[in-house]
Design a protein around this motif. Structure first.
Motif, PDB file in Angstrom:
ATOM      1  N   VAL A 166       0.861  -1.179   0.000  1.00 46.27           N
ATOM      2  CA  VAL A 166       0.000   0.000   0.000  1.00 46.27           C
ATOM      3  C   VAL A 166       0.896   1.227   0.000  1.00 46.27           C
ATOM      4  O   VAL A 166       1.892   1.299   0.722  1.00 46.27           O
ATOM      5  N   LEU A 167       0.531   2.183  -0.849  1.00 43.92           N
ATOM      6  CA  LEU A 167       1.337   3.381  -1.038  1.00 43.92           C
ATOM      7  C   LEU A 167       0.467   4.617  -0.849  1.00 43.92           C
ATOM      8  O   LEU A 167      -0.575   4.760  -1.495  1.00 43.92           O
ATOM      9  N   VAL A 168       0.888   5.503   0.065  1.00 51.22           N
ATOM     10  CA  VAL A 168       0.261   6.816   0.168  1.00 51.22           C
ATOM     11  C   VAL A 168       0.880   7.676  -0.926  1.00 51.22           C
ATOM     12  O   VAL A 168       2.035   8.071  -0.842  1.00 51.22           O
ATOM     13  N   LEU A 169       0.109   7.927  -1.976  1.00 52.04           N
ATOM     14  CA  LEU A 169       0.637   8.549  -3.188  1.00 52.04           C
ATOM     15  C   LEU A 169       0.150   9.988  -3.326  1.00 52.04           C
ATOM     16  O   LEU A 169      -1.054  10.259  -3.305  1.00 52.04           O
ATOM     17  N   ALA A 170       1.111  10.907  -3.489  1.00 59.88           N
ATOM     18  CA  ALA A 170       0.791  12.312  -3.741  1.00 59.88           C
ATOM     19  C   ALA A 170       0.733  12.550  -5.240  1.00 59.88           C
ATOM     20  O   ALA A 170       1.667  12.221  -5.973  1.00 59.88           O
ATOM     21  N   THR A 171      -0.363  13.122  -5.701  1.00 60.03           N
ATOM     22  CA  THR A 171      -0.564  13.375  -7.129  1.00 60.03           C
ATOM     23  C   THR A 171      -1.038  14.812  -7.342  1.00 60.03           C
ATOM     24  O   THR A 171      -1.506  15.479  -6.406  1.00 60.03           O
ATOM     25  N   LYS A 172      -0.954  15.247  -8.593  1.00 61.20           N
ATOM     26  CA  LYS A 172      -1.559  16.508  -8.993  1.00 61.20           C
ATOM     27  C   LYS A 172      -2.876  16.199  -9.711  1.00 61.20           C
ATOM     28  O   LYS A 172      -2.881  15.534 -10.737  1.00 61.20           O
ATOM     29  N   THR A 173      -3.972  16.682  -9.151  1.00 58.35           N
ATOM     30  CA  THR A 173      -5.264  16.540  -9.822  1.00 58.35           C
ATOM     31  C   THR A 173      -5.679  17.842 -10.502  1.00 58.35           C
ATOM     32  O   THR A 173      -6.623  17.855 -11.287  1.00 58.35           O
ATOM     33  N   ASP A 174      -4.959  18.929 -10.184  1.00 57.84           N
ATOM     34  CA  ASP A 174      -5.190  20.217 -10.844  1.00 57.84           C
ATOM     35  C   ASP A 174      -3.841  20.915 -10.962  1.00 57.84           C
ATOM     36  O   ASP A 174      -3.345  21.506 -10.002  1.00 57.84           O
ATOM     37  N   SER A 175      -3.262  20.866 -12.144  1.00 57.03           N
ATOM     38  CA  SER A 175      -1.914  21.383 -12.343  1.00 57.03           C
ATOM     39  C   SER A 175      -1.819  22.889 -12.189  1.00 57.03           C
ATOM     40  O   SER A 175      -0.729  23.422 -11.942  1.00 57.03           O
ATOM     41  N   ALA A 176      -2.934  23.585 -12.317  1.00 55.42           N
ATOM     42  CA  ALA A 176      -2.910  25.048 -12.255  1.00 55.42           C
ATOM     43  C   ALA A 176      -3.155  25.587 -10.855  1.00 55.42           C
ATOM     44  O   ALA A 176      -3.091  26.796 -10.632  1.00 55.42           O
ATOM     45  N   ALA A 177      -3.404  24.698  -9.901  1.00 60.29           N
ATOM     46  CA  ALA A 177      -3.826  25.157  -8.573  1.00 60.29           C
ATOM     47  C   ALA A 177      -2.723  25.126  -7.525  1.00 60.29           C
ATOM     48  O   ALA A 177      -2.997  25.350  -6.344  1.00 60.29           O
ATOM     49  N   GLY A 178      -1.481  24.845  -7.930  1.00 60.11           N
ATOM     50  CA  GLY A 178      -0.388  24.810  -6.961  1.00 60.11           C
ATOM     51  C   GLY A 178      -0.616  23.767  -5.888  1.00 60.11           C
ATOM     52  O   GLY A 178      -1.039  22.637  -6.167  1.00 60.11           O
ATOM     53  N   GLY A 179      -0.382  24.168  -4.624  1.00 65.92           N
ATOM     54  CA  GLY A 179      -0.577  23.236  -3.524  1.00 65.92           C
ATOM     55  C   GLY A 179      -2.006  22.771  -3.378  1.00 65.92           C
ATOM     56  O   GLY A 179      -2.261  21.660  -2.904  1.00 65.92           O
TER      57      GLY A 179
END
Length: 410
Positions: A166-179
């Motif tokens: 199991v991996l806690v994965l950080a992704t970008k779901t909105d590239s224009a929204a920064g953090g």
């Protein structure tokens, strides 16, 4: 060392059982695991059976529901042993904490019992080739497709990467929204599209698997989202103090242990008709290190107590992480010097400890980031003082190309 007040009799009884586990199940095999670059999955099963994994997980999710000090005992005894292969700290203090704190009831019921037993090994997927401490700049994308998300991207320097289930994965779901465009997912690594890269060869911690991970049209259900869409960065920030405290706990313990073994070695090693320990230089050097280690331990225990009371702030955690990381490396270097040529031999624990130590100034946030957090807190109290904008933002100060990009985070 001084008498510590945090731990009760039940903690010390547990400490004894953890030490026995390390002596029986880890010590005889760790040298081979260093050559293999990974520990066997069976070790995790045994650690789960021994009650050493995820001690704070509530009983309804298969855990023992113990206080944080039981996890601390495991972290300290692993650090004291010098055996760095089993990635228990990442599994327990980071991954299980994310699931327990932010997971849905379904996620907690499915993953936490498996993590407690060691049947599912956890890993944290945040760092990328172009984004270390600067998590806002990750490039791994998750694009919604009906009730699913399609993930493409890459992670690097992922501890437990070769074994994780199991991996806690950080992704970008909105590239224009920064953090605000970052979303976390709990990824089942058995899914098609998840690929493990090579087991990376490192300077130290050679028995702990550290990997590149790749995501090629990995389809995951929206129900695998950890928290809400776009809240990933905020969730990660809430757990940084705990992660940095765990790093300080490890460094404080290693520093104490290395001083102890150096005292023992120099008390018996002969040179020029006497022991090395009899020389004033040896005693003065170890006296200085011992004093600094004691100061570090007192503050670390203070931070543990603050954390357990829900009062540990990011500045105190950064101070602990910075001070103890620097001290960890200093003690490893100066104690190795007192071992002379033998200290350079891999068969001696001080040599391994020296190689293992260097990562602590980077992992969990670099020393430079800790200084930035502390420095900002000092000037935040000055009325009218203009904050330095994060590096890379409009109007920000520039840095030379040889300065770490990790300064950009916080």
């Amino acid at each position: 060392m001084f008498q510590r007040q945090l731990f009760r009799e039940e903690h010390e009884m547990f400490r004894t059982s953890v030490r026995k586990f390390i002596e029986k199940e880890i010590a005889p095999h760790h040298e081979q695991w260093e050559k293999d670059g990974v520990v066997p999955r069976e070790l995790w099963h045994k650690a789960g059976d021994a009650g050493m994994l995820c001690c704070t997980v509530p009983e309804e999710y298969g855990g023992l529901g113990l206080d944080y000090l039981f996890d601390v005992v495991v972290f300290e005894e692993m650090a004291r042993s010098g055996f760095t292969g089993p990635g228990f700290l990442i599994h327990c203090d980071l991954v299980a904490t994310y699931v327990k704190s932010f997971g849905s009831e379904e996620q907690k019921a499915y993953w936490l019992p498996k993590m407690v037993s060691g049947q599912a090994i956890g890993s944290l997927g945040m760092t990328e080739p172009h984004a270390g401490s600067d998590l806002k700049n990750i490039r791994t994308r998750a694009v919604r497709d009906g009730d699913d998300f399609i993930v493409n991207g890459q992670k690097v320097f992922i501890s437990n990467g070769q074994l994780c289930d199991v991996l806690v994965l950080a992704t970008k779901t909105d590239s224009a929204a920064g953090g605000k465009g970052i979303t976390l997912f709990l990824v089942d690594t058995s899914l098609p599209g998840f690929k493990r890269g090579k087991n990376l060869e490192k300077l130290g911690m050679k028995a702990q698997d550290t990997s590149e991970l790749f995501f090629e049209d990995l389809r995951i259900p929206a129900s695998a989202m950890l928290g809400k869409e776009g809240e990933g960065f905020k969730l990660m920030m809430t757990k940084l103090a705990q992660e940095r405290l765990a790093q300080a706990i490890r460094s404080a313990t290693v520093a104490e242990h290395l001083i102890d073994i150096t005292v023992d070695y120099t008390a018996n090693r002969k040179a020029f008709g006497t022991t090395i320990g009899a020389f004033q230089n040896t005693q003065f050097k170890l006296a200085e290190l011992y004093a600094e280690a004691t100061i570090g331990r007192v503050f670390t225990d203070h931070c543990i107590a603050k954390f357990m009371a829900g009062e540990l702030n990011e500045v105190d955690a950064a101070i602990a992480k910075m001070w103890l990381s620097n001290l960890h490396c200093k003690v490893a270097d100066e104690c190795l010097q007192l071992f002379g040529g033998w200290g350079y031999m891999w068969e001696y624990p001080i040599s391994r400890a020296f190689a293992d130590s260097r990562i602590v100034k980077i992992a969990g946030g670099s020393i430079e980031v800790m200084k930035l957090i502390i420095g900002r807190s000092l000037f935040s109290r000055v009325e009218g003082f203009e904050k330095v904008k994060p590096i890379g933002s409009p109007g920000a100060q520039t840095v030379s190309s040889d300065e770490p990009r990790k300064l950009a985070a916080s």
